[in-house]
Structure formats: C-alpha cells, structure tokens
Design a protein around this motif. Structure first.
Motif, short mmCIF file in Angstrom:
data_model
loop_
_atom_site.label_atom_id
_atom_site.label_comp_id
_atom_site.label_asym_id
_atom_site.label_seq_id
_atom_site.Cartn_x
_atom_site.Cartn_y
_atom_site.Cartn_z
N ALA A 90 0.81 -1.22 0.00
CA ALA A 90 0.00 0.00 0.00
C ALA A 90 0.84 1.27 0.00
O ALA A 90 0.40 2.31 -0.48
N LEU A 91 2.06 1.23 0.51
CA LEU A 91 2.88 2.44 0.64
C LEU A 91 3.15 3.14 -0.69
O LEU A 91 2.97 4.35 -0.79
N PRO A 92 3.56 2.44 -1.75
CA PRO A 92 3.81 3.16 -3.01
C PRO A 92 2.56 3.81 -3.60
O PRO A 92 2.64 4.79 -4.31
N ALA A 93 1.40 3.28 -3.28
CA ALA A 93 0.16 3.80 -3.84
C ALA A 93 -0.33 5.06 -3.12
O ALA A 93 -1.23 5.73 -3.59
N CYS A 94 0.27 5.41 -2.00
CA CYS A 94 -0.24 6.55 -1.22
C CYS A 94 0.17 7.90 -1.81
O CYS A 94 -0.36 8.92 -1.42
N GLY A 95 1.13 7.93 -2.72
CA GLY A 95 1.53 9.18 -3.35
C GLY A 95 2.60 9.95 -2.60
O GLY A 95 2.93 11.06 -2.98
N LEU A 96 3.12 9.40 -1.53
CA LEU A 96 4.19 10.07 -0.80
C LEU A 96 5.53 9.86 -1.49
O LEU A 96 5.82 8.78 -1.99
N HIS A 97 6.32 10.91 -1.54
CA HIS A 97 7.65 10.84 -2.14
C HIS A 97 8.62 11.54 -1.20
O HIS A 97 8.26 12.52 -0.55
N PRO A 98 9.86 11.08 -1.17
CA PRO A 98 10.84 11.75 -0.31
C PRO A 98 11.07 13.19 -0.77
O PRO A 98 11.18 13.46 -1.96
N LEU A 99 11.14 14.11 0.19
CA LEU A 99 11.34 15.51 -0.13
C LEU A 99 12.70 15.73 -0.77
O LEU A 99 12.83 16.44 -1.76
N TYR A 100 13.73 15.13 -0.21
CA TYR A 100 15.09 15.31 -0.72
C TYR A 100 15.50 14.12 -1.56
O TYR A 100 16.62 13.63 -1.46
N GLU A 101 14.61 13.67 -2.42
CA GLU A 101 14.89 12.55 -3.31
C GLU A 101 16.10 12.89 -4.18
O GLU A 101 16.21 13.98 -4.73
N GLY A 102 17.05 11.99 -4.23
CA GLY A 102 18.26 12.22 -5.02
C GLY A 102 19.39 12.81 -4.19
O GLY A 102 20.46 13.10 -4.72
N GLY A 103 19.15 13.05 -2.90
CA GLY A 103 20.20 13.56 -2.03
C GLY A 103 20.67 14.95 -2.44
O GLY A 103 19.89 15.80 -2.86
N GLY A 104 21.98 15.17 -2.37
CA GLY A 104 22.55 16.47 -2.66
C GLY A 104 22.49 16.86 -4.13
O GLY A 104 22.64 18.02 -4.48
N SER A 105 22.25 15.88 -5.00
CA SER A 105 22.15 16.19 -6.43
C SER A 105 20.71 16.18 -6.93
O SER A 105 20.45 16.33 -8.12
N GLY A 106 19.77 16.04 -6.00
CA GLY A 106 18.35 16.03 -6.37
C GLY A 106 17.86 17.43 -6.71
O GLY A 106 18.53 18.44 -6.45
N PRO A 107 16.65 17.52 -7.27
CA PRO A 107 16.13 18.83 -7.70
C PRO A 107 15.92 19.81 -6.54
O PRO A 107 16.19 21.01 -6.69
N VAL A 108 15.49 19.34 -5.39
CA VAL A 108 15.25 20.24 -4.26
C VAL A 108 16.57 20.78 -3.74
O VAL A 108 16.72 21.99 -3.52
N ALA A 109 17.53 19.92 -3.53
CA ALA A 109 18.85 20.35 -3.02
C ALA A 109 19.53 21.32 -3.99
O ALA A 109 20.14 22.30 -3.57
N ARG A 110 19.41 21.06 -5.29
CA ARG A 110 20.02 21.95 -6.29
C ARG A 110 19.38 23.33 -6.24
O ARG A 110 20.06 24.35 -6.33
N ARG A 111 18.06 23.39 -6.09
CA ARG A 111 17.39 24.68 -6.03
C ARG A 111 17.69 25.41 -4.73
O ARG A 111 17.86 26.63 -4.73
N LEU A 112 17.74 24.69 -3.62
CA LEU A 112 18.06 25.33 -2.35
C LEU A 112 19.46 25.91 -2.37
O LEU A 112 19.73 26.92 -1.72
N ALA A 113 20.37 25.29 -3.12
CA ALA A 113 21.74 25.79 -3.23
C ALA A 113 21.82 27.08 -4.03
O ALA A 113 22.83 27.78 -3.99
N GLN A 114 20.76 27.42 -4.74
CA GLN A 114 20.73 28.62 -5.57
C GLN A 114 20.09 29.81 -4.87
O GLN A 114 19.81 30.83 -5.48
N ILE A 115 19.86 29.69 -3.55
CA ILE A 115 19.20 30.75 -2.79
C ILE A 115 20.24 31.56 -2.02
O ILE A 115 21.10 31.01 -1.34
N GLU A 116 20.13 32.87 -2.15
CA GLU A 116 20.97 33.79 -1.40
C GLU A 116 20.08 34.44 -0.33
O GLU A 116 18.97 34.89 -0.62
N VAL A 117 20.57 34.48 0.90
CA VAL A 117 19.83 35.12 1.99
C VAL A 117 20.17 36.60 2.00
O VAL A 117 21.33 36.98 2.14
N ALA A 118 19.15 37.43 1.81
CA ALA A 118 19.36 38.89 1.83
C ALA A 118 19.70 39.32 3.27
O ALA A 118 19.28 38.67 4.23
N PRO A 119 20.47 40.40 3.42
CA PRO A 119 20.82 40.86 4.77
C PRO A 119 19.58 41.17 5.60
O PRO A 119 18.59 41.71 5.10
#
Length: 163
Positions: free
Chosen positions: A11-40
């Motif tokens: 039943a687990l694969p059918a629930c639609g849940l996916h890991p947030l940081y899928e792919g680790g440091g090279s995944g899409p979420v981690a790559r986008r987070l690395a492109q963020i600059e914190v303004a002062p």
C-alpha cells in the motif's frame, strides 16, 4: 503479522508520498536550495536568523544565485506572570518572520509566507540570568523559525519541480 507487513508494503507506493530530498545532494530540491541567497537582515535577531538560514541551506555551487530570500522579523517579549508587588515572574518571547522567495532575474515573488514560534522564560531575581535566558530563547527561536522557512521552501520547490 506477516500479512499486515505485506499489505503495508504494497500500500505504501500507492499513497503518493515521495521523499522531499529525493536524489540527495544532487536532487532537484537540493540543487534549487543551493541557488538561494539570503538577503541581509538587520539587527541582532537578523544576524542570528541569517546564520541559521545559511546553516540549513546547502552551499552554492559558486555561480550567481537565482533566488533571493528576503526576511522581515518581529521579535517581542511580553510579561505574563505578575506578583502582587507588580514584578513579572514569566515572559513569553515571540519571533515571527515574514519571508519572500524572489526570482533574482525578474524580481517576481515566488513564495510569500510567514513562520513563527514562542518560548517561555522564567524571570528570576538575577537580572543576568534573565537576560541570558532571553538570549538563549532568541537563539533557539531563530533555529526553529529557520527550520520552518527552509522546510516550506523545500516543499514549494518540490511541488514546482514536479509540474
């Protein structure tokens, strides 16, 4: 018992849940987070929040940031417990953040949200101990709010990359 485990495993694969940081440091979420600059962010609270956010965002790849994170903070301390001689015995420190994720190239606001947390502080007879407790509460609140901000941005990023 084995049947229950088997049913849950199926039943687990059918629930639609996916890991947030899928792919680790090279995944899409981690790559986008690395492109963020914190303004002062101004002030002591801003310094603590900036450091907490930078600690949670992956290091950039050296290129220009594609996104800018703008944060406005509201830090307040309110006395709660009052003795008969009008001395305060308990305080609540609140830290609220309104943050915007902005596309650096176009200036378009991609995400506009808020985060916040509260901490209780005992006011003791030693003024030094009370100030130390207030500062510790601020450091802890900065970390909690930074966690909320980065988690919300990661969820937004995951949804945006799935489109």
């Amino acid at each position: 018992m084995k049947r229950l485990v088997l049913l849950l495993a199926l039943a687990l694969p059918a629930c639609g849940l996916h890991p947030l940081y899928e792919g680790g440091g090279s995944g899409p979420v981690a790559r986008r987070l690395a492109q963020i600059e914190v303004a002062p962010i101004a002030g002591k609270t801003g310094y603590l929040m900036s450091n907490a956010l930078r600690d949670r965002l992956p290091g950039s790849d050296g290129g220009a940031a594609k996104y800018r994170l703008e944060v406005k903070l509201d830090d307040s301390i309110v006395g709660l417990g009052v003795r008969s001689d009008n001395t305060i015995t308990r305080e609540r420190r609140s830290l609220r953040a309104r943050y915007q994720l902005v596309d650096a190239a176009t200036g378009e606001t991609l995400l506009d949200a808020t985060a916040g947390s509260d901490a209780g502080i005992d006011v003791v007879s030693s003024e030094y101990a009370t100030i130390a407790a207030e500062n510790t509460a601020l450091e802890n609140l900065s970390n909690i709010v930074a966690d909320q901000i980065v988690t919300r941005i990661a969820i937004y990023t995951r949804r945006a990359s799935a489109k």
